[in-house]
Design an enzyme around this catalytic site. Structure first.
Site, PDB file in Angstrom:
ATOM      1  N   TYR A 641      -9.880   6.738  -6.441  1.00  0.00           N
ATOM      2  CA  TYR A 641     -11.217   6.220  -6.756  1.00  0.00           C
ATOM      3  C   TYR A 641     -12.123   7.292  -7.318  1.00  0.00           C
ATOM      4  O   TYR A 641     -13.170   7.003  -7.866  1.00  0.00           O
ATOM      5  CB  TYR A 641     -11.859   5.681  -5.465  1.00  0.00           C
ATOM      6  CG  TYR A 641     -11.918   6.765  -4.434  1.00  0.00           C
ATOM      7  CD1 TYR A 641     -10.845   6.957  -3.556  1.00  0.00           C
ATOM      8  CD2 TYR A 641     -12.983   7.650  -4.380  1.00  0.00           C
ATOM      9  CE1 TYR A 641     -10.854   8.007  -2.664  1.00  0.00           C
ATOM     10  CE2 TYR A 641     -12.989   8.685  -3.483  1.00  0.00           C
ATOM     11  CZ  TYR A 641     -11.925   8.859  -2.623  1.00  0.00           C
ATOM     12  OH  TYR A 641     -11.917   9.892  -1.761  1.00  0.00           O
ATOM     13  N   LYS A 643     -13.885  11.308  -6.300  1.00  0.00           N
ATOM     14  CA  LYS A 643     -13.954  12.452  -5.397  1.00  0.00           C
ATOM     15  C   LYS A 643     -15.038  12.265  -4.340  1.00  0.00           C
ATOM     16  O   LYS A 643     -15.978  11.506  -4.531  1.00  0.00           O
ATOM     17  CB  LYS A 643     -14.254  13.723  -6.201  1.00  0.00           C
ATOM     18  CG  LYS A 643     -13.065  14.165  -7.039  1.00  0.00           C
ATOM     19  CD  LYS A 643     -13.417  15.361  -7.892  1.00  0.00           C
ATOM     20  CE  LYS A 643     -12.149  15.828  -8.628  1.00  0.00           C
ATOM     21  NZ  LYS A 643     -12.466  16.760  -9.709  1.00  0.00           N
ATOM     22  N   LYS A 658     -19.613  10.025  -2.068  1.00  0.00           N
ATOM     23  CA  LYS A 658     -18.404   9.474  -2.670  1.00  0.00           C
ATOM     24  C   LYS A 658     -18.743   9.046  -4.091  1.00  0.00           C
ATOM     25  O   LYS A 658     -19.593   8.186  -4.296  1.00  0.00           O
ATOM     26  CB  LYS A 658     -17.949   8.284  -1.814  1.00  0.00           C
ATOM     27  CG  LYS A 658     -16.663   7.617  -2.267  1.00  0.00           C
ATOM     28  CD  LYS A 658     -16.279   6.560  -1.228  1.00  0.00           C
ATOM     29  CE  LYS A 658     -15.188   5.641  -1.750  1.00  0.00           C
ATOM     30  NZ  LYS A 658     -14.896   4.577  -0.786  1.00  0.00           N
ATOM     31  N   ASP A 752      -9.580  -3.269   5.366  1.00  0.00           N
ATOM     32  CA  ASP A 752      -8.756  -2.108   5.017  1.00  0.00           C
ATOM     33  C   ASP A 752      -8.737  -1.088   6.152  1.00  0.00           C
ATOM     34  O   ASP A 752      -8.953   0.099   5.951  1.00  0.00           O
ATOM     35  CB  ASP A 752      -9.238  -1.467   3.715  1.00  0.00           C
ATOM     36  CG  ASP A 752      -8.152  -0.585   3.087  1.00  0.00           C
ATOM     37  OD1 ASP A 752      -6.966  -0.736   3.468  1.00  0.00           O
ATOM     38  OD2 ASP A 752      -8.487   0.243   2.225  1.00  0.00           O
TER      39      ASP A 752
END
Ligand SMILES: *[C@@H]1O[C@H](CO)[C@@H](O)[C@H](O)[C@H]1NC(C)=O
Ligand SMILES: *[C@@H]1O[C@H](CO)[C@@H](O)[C@H](O)[C@H]1NC(C)=O
Length: 970
Positions: A641, A643, A658, A752
């Site tokens: 996705y 870093k 993020k 998740d």
């Protein structure tokens, strides 16, 4: 093309999800799957008929009885079960009888979930090795009439909730390590005094203390047996005991009871045995001549006032046994006492009896034993068949006649009944078999002891009496023959009768014959002759020898496992390809909207803007500065996705940022979703969102900074997560998830859950992270039956993905429970869910199948744990297995998981933190193990840097080695 792939995949998942290839069975699927977990924890110690490929009801598993597909009875006495009782037992809600008696290797706690078995009438765990507290949830079993938990290692106090069992007739918790006082009703709880239907209070042989509460007894009670002996009760005997006129046996001996015997004890007109010995009673021995049924009295070793031999003894015609050792009794013993018609034993040693003792032939028909040692008797005369024992009296020095000198010996041979056996010559039986006493055949008897806790007699040589018992047992238990031998009274005055039951024709009993005999004896559907009084049976586990097919995995099971493994390997390969295709497709398809353009700086909450609670908007410039212009040295994690940067805000706050990279930006809707979700949840076990940035086409989330990385890294790192810490992590994660499911508004499904999404703070407390895939329960996907776009997006990470969710695309909280179950298995094994093409669920089940918990611990457990005292391991494992059940309906809720983990943590005891001051003593962690993906390729991971500077001691956030990305069939 895609549809075909998908269909094939469904089929494979279907096979993969099922533990074994079941024939279509009649057992209710919930019951079958609960029993499956129960069976797994017992591994190969279950009866051989419990074949995992077969249906419990349909194929007549030994000990299992069903009604309309529901399991109504489990009778497994003397089977030799090993391991712990899974909390899944609580799912067998139609169960009416549960008998696990005489399985001496059955250990662990009695699960709290047993309180769900509301139909239960009979619950027995006699002579097992259960420990921990008696679950207070037993109080929910209001239909229970027979509760026998005796001869285990239960600790703690008797739960007051047992007072709700108003139908209970038999309550036996004897021979455990229970402490505390007896609970009686008060304004907030009902206590044992409410058990007005109880006939039996068997609390003997524990460490119970306090005064016996006067409120315990009332005229409403229907007690027959009060067995409180061998405890630590103190205070006085409550006079309310005299109100319970139904009583036949009262044993208060071997306590520290003080005061005098209440006079109204003489109201107990049905009393047959009264044993008050070995206490600190004082005052006078009361006149009990009103108790005309009294057969056995024992007042020994108290501090009664000095007296003469109580004269009322001679008018109590049913007496068989008088025991008054060490009772300060002086004077002459009148010979009329020996003419009591049923008398068998008189013991009055260690008193001050003097004068003459005369036992004449005419009145000694029944008398067998007279023990008057250590008195001051100067003359003695014995005729007939009585045995007089007067060592330690002056008469032994003065009278040298033959009969007297025999009585003066220090040792006397004690005889007892023994079954007469046929003369079989010298031929011995081999292989542990024994001679059938009547037939000279070599057979395997079912052996045990009948323990009579208050027989109304004391003579153990009475052939008629014991032959009667023998015949009674043979008839009522339908056995061929019985062998009794070597009877004795133990030190607590229980009569021990070792017994062997022999089968009629074959060498061995069948498993069900054994459990039936055991059940009849333990449940008291067999009644011994009246004079024997209350008893319990204690059996030795029965092993059926070579005639039964050897234990271990049946060929059907092996075939199932082998086939399953092949299917799994295939599934993994197909899944990998499929995921890859889909990922590429998805990446192409993602349209990078700019839904955030309208948000603008500072215009939160307007128009299409996210509904935010407390999350800040950051400008690109702010973030740039905080991350030192996105300096590589600030990178603490990286993945598909993008870093994760460590950053310091102008106020000095350390945060983690993020940053999605170009080309893998989330859909705008998803990003918005994540922000909204994260800003709404606040819980100590959830990673908090501080803010976000959407300027310049960026998608950045600003989180609170969690210093100790994720669980996966810590499991393979050098820092040792001990068992107690792992329990805390499991509990913390469960609480975080439970918050999302039950307390967030609207509820949130994480979708998740995996070990890389569980972060550990400076005190190694768990915090659940990454809600990027989270889904609001209320937004229509759940019940849309796969029709809406939202519900068709199966998301998650391979290995953690709920197979049912994948197949049905029906999302529910139970999908998170499945993933959580995988994390629990990771906590035990430190393995990835899929390693070297092997699925952790299957590995664990295979290990349990083949050798139970011991095998699992040897083959799969994280070696780091081997030194730990794994309190609650069985319970933890059972919870994990129930979380990963095939059918979501059979998995526990997160709330239930939290409850179970809490009780495991409670067993474990308080946890002392590893580190007192995380600032001054930073945790140093480095990766030591290699990880492999499904193609056995090494997975690179970003390892944390070491150092004293806590700020450098960092981890990536998530996803660096997520196996196959997100699966998004469209
Ligand atoms: C309890 O027993 C009663 C009477 O036998 C029965 O009607 C009832 O269904 C039982 N309750 C449960 C939960 O099984
Ligand atoms: C006799 O009874 C007293 C209590 O009255 C006890 O302390 C003592 O140990 C007893 N003696 C024997 C030999 O049992």
């Amino acid at each position: 093309m895609r549809t075909r792939y998908f269909g094939g995949f469904l089929l494979i998942l279907l096979c993969m999800g099922s533990l074994s290839f079941r024939v279509t069975g009649v057992t209710n699927s919930g019951d079958a799957s609960a029993l499956d977990v129960v069976r797994l924890l017992w591994a190969s110690s279950v009866p051989t008929s419990w074949n995992s490929g077969t249906d419990p009801c349909d194929s007549q598993w030994d000990g299992v009885t069903c009604t309309n597909g529901r399991i109504t009875s489990l009778i497994l006495s003397s089977v030799g079960l090993q391991g712990s009782l899974s909390s899944q037992i609580g799912s067998l809600t139609a169960l009416q009888t549960l008998d696990l008696s005489y399985n001496t290797d059955l250990t662990g706690r009695l699960p709290n979930s047993i309180g769900n078995l509301v139909s239960l009438k009979i619950l027995m765990t006699i002579g097992c090795n259960f420990n921990g507290q008696i679950p207070s949830e037993l109080g929910n079993l209001t239909n229970l009439s027979f509760l026998a938990l005796n001869s285990n290692k239960f600790t703690g106090s008797i739960p007051a909730t047992l007072g709700k069992l108003t139908n209970v007739e038999w309550l036996d918790v004897a021979d455990n390590q229970l402490t505390g006082s007896l609970p009686v009703s008060n304004s907030t709880q009902s206590g044992l005094d409410k058990l007005v239907n109880a006939n039996h209070f068997h609390f003997n042989l524990n460490n119970l203390s306090g005064t016996i509460p006067p409120a315990l007894f009332s005229e409403n009670m229907n007690l027959l047996h009060v067995l409180f002996d061998s405890n630590k009760f103190e205070g006085e005997i409550p006079s309310t005991l005299g109100l319970v006129t139904s009583l036949t046996v009262v044993r208060l001996d071997r306590n520290q009871i003080t005061g005098s015997i209440p006079s109204n004890i003489s109201n107990l007109v049905s009393l047959e045995e009264l044993n008050l010995s070995n206490n600190k009673l004082n005052g006078a021995i009361p006149d009990l001549s009103a108790l005309t049924g009294l057969g056995y009295i024992d007042f020994s070793n108290n501090s009664f006032n000095p007296s003469t031999v109580p004269s009322w003894l001679t008018s109590t015609q049913k007496l068989t046994t008088i025991v008054l050792d060490n009772c300060s009794i002086a004077g002459q013993i009148s010979s009329t006492i020996f003419s009591l018609p049923l008398l068998e034993t008189v013991r009055m040693k260690n008193n001050q009896l003097n004068g003459t003792v005369t036992i004449s032939a005419t009145n000694s028909n029944e008398v067998q034993w007279i023990d008057l040692r250590n008195n001051s008797i100067t003359q003695a005369a014995v005729q007939g068949n009585a045995t007089l024992w007067i060592a330690g009296n002056p008469v032994c020095n003065s009278d040298s006649s033959l009969s007297i000198s025999k009585s003066c010996q220090n040792m006397v041979e004690v005889k007892s009944y023994q079954t007469v056996t046929a003369q079989c010559g010298a031929k011995n039986c081999s292989g542990g078999l024994k001679h059938n006493p009547k037939r000279c055949k070599c057979q395997q008897p079912y052996e045990g002891q009948m323990v009579f806790r208050a027989p109304s007699f004391s003579d153990l040589t009475d052939t008629q009496r014991f032959k009667g018992l023998e015949n009674d047992l043979i008839t009522k238990l339908s056995v061929d023959t019985i062998y009794l031998c070597c009877l004795y009274f133990d030190s607590t005055q229980y009569l021990i009768v070792p017994v062997q039951f022999f089968p009629a024709d074959s060498k061995f009993f069948t498993r069900s014959e054994v459990t039936q005999i055991g059940f009849k004896l333990s449940s008291h559907s067999y009644h011994a002759p009246e004079e024997f009084g209350p008893f319990f049976f204690m059996a030795t586990p029965y092993s059926i020898g070579s005639e039964e097919s050897s234990k271990g995995l049946s060929s059907a099971v092996i075939a199932g496992i082998a086939a399953g493994a092949v299917v799994l390997a295939l599934a993994v390969i197909v899944m990998g390809f499929y995921a890859l295709r889909q990922k590429k497709r998805a990446e192409k398809a993602i349209e990078i909207h700019k839904p955030f353009a309208s948000w603008g700086a500072g215009s939160m909450g307007n128009g299409n803007g996210p509904k935010l609670k407390g999350a800040r908007w950051f400008s690109f410039a702010e973030i740039k500065e905080a991350t030192n212009n996105f300096s590589e040295s600030n990178v603490i994690g990286a993945g598909g996705y993008g870093k994760v940067y460590k950053a310091m805000l102008p106020e000095g706050e350390i945060v983690a940022i993020k940053r999605a990279q170009q080309g893998s930006l989330q859909g705008g809707a998803e990003f918005k979703n994540e922000i909204e979700l994260l800003s709404r949840v606040h819980h100590k076990n959830l990673v908090g969102l501080i803010g976000f940035c959407t300027e310049q086409g960026e998608q950045m989330l600003v989180y609170e900074y969690i210093p100790n990385g994720n669980l996966r890294e810590n499991l393979i790192g050098e820092l040792t997560l001990d068992w107690a810490r792992r329990l805390q992590i499991a509990l913390g994660s469960a609480k975080g998830l439970n918050y999302l499911h039950e307390l967030a508004h609207p509820p949130i499904i994480h979708r998740d859950i995996k070990s890389t999404n569980i972060l550990l703070d400076e005190n190694l407390n768990a915090k659940v992270a990454d809600f990027g895939l989270s889904k609001l329960v209320a937004d229509g996907g759940v019940n849309a039956g796969g029709k809406s776009h939202v519900s068709t997006q199966v998301k998650g990470t391979l290995g953690y993905l709920d197979p049912e969710y994948y197949m049905t695309q029906q999302l529910s909280e139970k999908s998170d429970v499945y993933s959580f179950g995988i994390v629990l298995l990771e906590l035990i094994t430190a393995r990835l869910p899929i390693e070297g093409a092997k699925y952790i669920v299957r590995l664990v089940k295979e290990a349990l199948e083949s050798g139970g918990i011991a095998c699992l611990q040897e083959e799969l457990m994280d070696p780091v744990l081997t030194q730990d005292n794994l309190t609650g391991f069985g319970e933890f494992l059972a919870l994990a297995l129930s979380c990963v059940k095939e059918l979501s309906a059979e998995r526990p809720s997160m709330r239930e998981a939290v409850k179970e983990l809490e009780s495991i943590v409670e067993m474990q005891g308080p946890y002392s933190s590893v580190k007192d001051s995380p600032e001054s003593d930073p945790i140093v962690v480095k990766g030591t193990r290699k990880l492999y993906d499904e193609d056995d390729e090494e997975i690179s991971m970003v390892l944390p840097r070491q150092g004293k500077d806590n700020h450098k001691n960092l981890f990536e956030y998530s996803g660096a080695y997520q196996l196959s990305g997100t699966i998004e069939p469209k």
